[in-house]
Design an enzyme around this catalytic site. Structure first.
Site, PDB file in Angstrom:
ATOM      1  N   TRP A 134      56.502  71.315  -5.697  1.00 44.08           N
ATOM      2  CA  TRP A 134      57.132  70.699  -6.879  1.00 44.08           C
ATOM      3  C   TRP A 134      58.538  71.241  -7.067  1.00 44.08           C
ATOM      4  O   TRP A 134      59.462  70.495  -7.394  1.00 44.08           O
ATOM      5  CB  TRP A 134      56.276  70.908  -8.127  1.00 44.08           C
ATOM      6  CG  TRP A 134      54.945  70.232  -8.044  1.00 44.08           C
ATOM      7  CD1 TRP A 134      53.714  70.833  -8.084  1.00 44.08           C
ATOM      8  CD2 TRP A 134      54.683  68.819  -7.884  1.00 44.08           C
ATOM      9  NE1 TRP A 134      52.725  69.888  -7.964  1.00 44.08           N
ATOM     10  CE2 TRP A 134      53.280  68.645  -7.839  1.00 44.08           C
ATOM     11  CE3 TRP A 134      55.506  67.692  -7.771  1.00 44.08           C
ATOM     12  CZ2 TRP A 134      52.676  67.388  -7.690  1.00 44.08           C
ATOM     13  CZ3 TRP A 134      54.905  66.445  -7.628  1.00 44.08           C
ATOM     14  CH2 TRP A 134      53.513  66.305  -7.587  1.00 44.08           C
ATOM     15  N   ASP A 191      60.052  73.686 -15.365  1.00 47.22           N
ATOM     16  CA  ASP A 191      58.973  72.711 -15.226  1.00 47.22           C
ATOM     17  C   ASP A 191      57.696  73.451 -15.615  1.00 47.22           C
ATOM     18  O   ASP A 191      57.252  74.354 -14.912  1.00 47.22           O
ATOM     19  CB  ASP A 191      58.916  72.229 -13.767  1.00 47.22           C
ATOM     20  CG  ASP A 191      57.714  71.323 -13.486  1.00 47.22           C
ATOM     21  OD1 ASP A 191      56.883  71.113 -14.384  1.00 47.22           O
ATOM     22  OD2 ASP A 191      57.612  70.838 -12.334  1.00 47.22           O
ATOM     23  N   LYS A 239      48.167  67.656 -17.024  1.00 51.00           N
ATOM     24  CA  LYS A 239      47.499  68.857 -16.533  1.00 51.00           C
ATOM     25  C   LYS A 239      46.829  69.581 -17.700  1.00 51.00           C
ATOM     26  O   LYS A 239      45.648  69.829 -17.691  1.00 51.00           O
ATOM     27  CB  LYS A 239      48.499  69.793 -15.841  1.00 51.00           C
ATOM     28  CG  LYS A 239      49.371  69.137 -14.771  1.00 51.00           C
ATOM     29  CD  LYS A 239      48.666  68.960 -13.447  1.00 51.00           C
ATOM     30  CE  LYS A 239      49.333  67.997 -12.482  1.00 51.00           C
ATOM     31  NZ  LYS A 239      50.716  68.235 -12.154  1.00 51.00           N
TER      32      LYS A 239
END
Ligand SMILES: *Cc1c(COP(=O)(O)O)cnc(C)c1O
Length: 356
Positions: free
Chosen positions: A99, A166, A190
């Site tokens: 990511w 993030d 999530k």
């Protein structure tokens, strides 16, 4: 059979948030209409988004000067919106996984990207230390929790330049000193809600400082000005986020959440560390409280499929590791009950008795 949901994302949500969402789908607060069929400009929906923003600010203790936005496009769109809005010539990124790499890749469209440190040399099994953040970078970007590798930055670091994070997979799992960050973003799916909504916490004074013309939809200022309603927001996911935030508040807020998360992850890591057949993949000082990654030791490698089957037979869902790490990953997000952690540990111990 009781299912134990260890999915990495979309993932387990508090039961009460799911139930209240189901009710609102049938009839929102007794207004005789579903949340699915009312205007996003109605006072009923305005109350939903206002409460979600207010709870977010309250739970994370977000200081004055910051805005909370609910947008579409996922964390992946933020990979590009962040540099579009905040980068002039040069930025700095910490490369801690796939990511993080994807985020850096988008910044490269706009200028120089300094990868200040990377843990790629050991398949992202640790968080790099001792790096220097260049003082001339427009911002420094980190991924606080590396969902695939099970590593996490659990303290708020000091950065000489605006810090961007993030936090897709660990938002609201612990208290955060928001004042140390210029912008925090993440997909909700999530630890916070269903797929379809992205949260952004942004300090307003960092905006409007680059020369680049920004398309309207990609400009944070558009969404701030319109209260996340420049266009139609993801109404239903925002409702569920609000319900999840209410649930976090009801159990005592993020400090209490963190205590429970430390306990849950601690139990699982202890079980892995004392096992003869399992071994953790992340270095101990970098271990995540949210995604617990482990494999079978070399001499038991051929038993991984058998364990998957064994665990499935006991109601374990979503414990297959990401293909780039292999083995197993148990995601222990906020909503995962302690009972599921105990069930997985029992399952691992039983399998070990039968196979080691
Ligand atoms: C899942 C994930 C993403 C991608 O999120 P999308 O909302 O699917 O774009 C980004 N960063 C991290 C840390 C993730 O876990």
């Amino acid at each position: 059979m009781k299912k134990h949901n260890f999915n990495a994302g979309p993932s387990i949500l508090p039961q009460v948030a799911i139930e209240n969402t189901a009710k609102a789908v049938l009839d929102l607060n007794g207004i005789g209409m579903s949340i699915l069929e009312i205007s996003h400009r109605s006072k009923d929906f305005q109350a939903v988004i206002d409460e979600a923003v207010a709870l977010f600010k309250e739970l994370l203790n977000i200081p004055e000067g910051y805005q909370v936005l609910f947008l579409g496009g996922g964390a992946s769109l933020q990979f590009c919106m962040v540099p579009f809005n905040l980068m002039n010539k040069k930025t700095a990124y910490l490369e801690t996984g796939v990511w993080a790499k994807k985020a850096a890749k988008e910044a490269k469209f706009f200028g120089d990207v300094d990868i200040v440190a990377s843990s790629a040399d050991k398949n992202f099994s640790y968080i790099p230390k001792g790096y220097t953040i260049p003082a001339d970078a427009d911002y420094f970007h980190i991924t606080t929790n590396n969902t695939i590798y099970g590593t996490e930055i659990r303290t708020d670091i000091n950065s000489p330049v605006p810090l961007i994070a993030d936090m897709s997979s660990d938002i609201l799992s612990r208290p955060v000193d928001v004042s140390k960050y210029a912008l925090i973003y993440g997909g909700a799916q999530k630890n916070l809600g269903p797929a379809g909504v992205t949260f952004v916490i942004v300090r307003e004074d960092i905006l409007g400082k680059n020369e680049r013309p920004i398309p309207t939809m990609l400009d944070y200022r558009t969404h701030i000005k319109e209260g996340s309603m420049f266009n139609t927001p993801p109404c239903l996911p925002i409702f569920t986020v609000k319900e999840t935030l209410k649930w976090i508040k009801s159990i005592g807020g993020v400090r209490e959440m963190e205590k429970i998360n430390i306990e849950k992850a601690g139990l699982l890591y202890d079980a892995i560390d004392r096992s003869k057949i399992f071994v953790g993949t992340a270095e101990k000082d970098s271990r995540s409280l949210m995604n617990i990654c482990f494999v079978m030791k070399e001499e038991y490698k051929d038993k991984e499929d058998a364990f998957m089957e064994f665990a499935k037979g006991r109601g374990m869902i979503g414990i297959k590791g990401h293909r780039s790490v292999g083995g197993f990953r148990a995601s222990t997000y906020n909503a995962l009950p302690m009972e599921s952690v105990h069930a997985l540990i029992e399952c691992m111990e039983e399998f070990e008795k039968l196979n080691a």
